[in-house]
Each structure stands twice: as structure tokens, then as C-alpha cells.
Design an enzyme around this catalytic site. Sequence first.
Site, mmCIF file in Angstrom:
data_model
loop_
_atom_site.group_PDB
_atom_site.id
_atom_site.type_symbol
_atom_site.label_atom_id
_atom_site.label_comp_id
_atom_site.label_asym_id
_atom_site.label_seq_id
_atom_site.Cartn_x
_atom_site.Cartn_y
_atom_site.Cartn_z
ATOM 1 N N THR A 28 1.024 -0.991 -0.029
ATOM 2 C CA THR A 28 0.522 0.149 0.080
ATOM 3 C C THR A 28 0.951 1.150 0.010
ATOM 4 O OG1 THR A 28 -0.242 -0.459 2.311
ATOM 5 C CG2 THR A 28 -2.157 -0.893 0.876
ATOM 6 N N LEU A 35 3.819 3.834 1.305
ATOM 7 C CA LEU A 35 3.655 5.023 2.277
ATOM 8 C C LEU A 35 2.561 5.060 3.302
ATOM 9 C CD1 LEU A 35 7.627 5.842 2.134
ATOM 10 C CD2 LEU A 35 7.066 4.026 3.280
ATOM 11 N N HIS A 36 1.758 4.404 3.747
ATOM 12 C CA HIS A 36 0.695 4.921 3.994
ATOM 13 C C HIS A 36 0.965 5.417 6.015
ATOM 14 C CE1 HIS A 36 -0.396 1.104 5.997
ATOM 15 N NE2 HIS A 36 0.025 0.977 5.692
ATOM 16 N N LEU A 37 0.168 5.575 6.741
ATOM 17 C CA LEU A 37 0.218 6.197 7.653
ATOM 18 C C LEU A 37 1.192 5.219 8.601
ATOM 19 C CD1 LEU A 37 -0.278 8.588 9.895
ATOM 20 C CD2 LEU A 37 -2.247 7.553 11.062
#
Length: 87
Positions: free
Chosen positions: A12, A14-16
Amino acid sequence: MVSQKVVIKNPTGLHLRPAGILCKEAMQFKSLITFLYKDSTANAKSVLSVLGACVKCGDEIEFVCEGEDEEEALKSLVQAVESGLGE
């Protein structure tokens, strides 16, 4: 100053959560740590800056470390990204 390119493996991007792990890793060092992505530069010690770069899976970023512990910082960050940033 030292730099190295690395490919983001997280499905996914570099999400949170991985962004937070990356920042936590970067904050352990005194050096200025940024990364280059496309035409922008992001501060690796700022979660908002990392998220704002919108890095996706398979994208290549280039870490740039500058300071007294730059070699150690670069090695640590590249290793963190290659291990999947906790995912």
C-alpha cells in the site's frame, strides 16, 4: 553527504503506519535526513512530509543523509525499508 536509492516494497506504499515507522527510525539520528521522490524532497523525520510525497508500492526513492551519523542513518533507513517497515 551520503545517498542511496531504494524501492518501496509495501503493497500500500508509504501510508500512515509505515510512514510513522520510517519517521521514528529517522528521528534516532542527528543527521538531516530527506528523500527525493519524483520532483520533490521530503523530510524523513516528518510524518506529514512523508505522507505528502504520496509514495506508492514499487516506487523508487533516494535517501539523502547529511551530518555526523549520516552513514549509520542511511544504512538503518535502507534496511528498514527493505524489511517492509513492519508490514
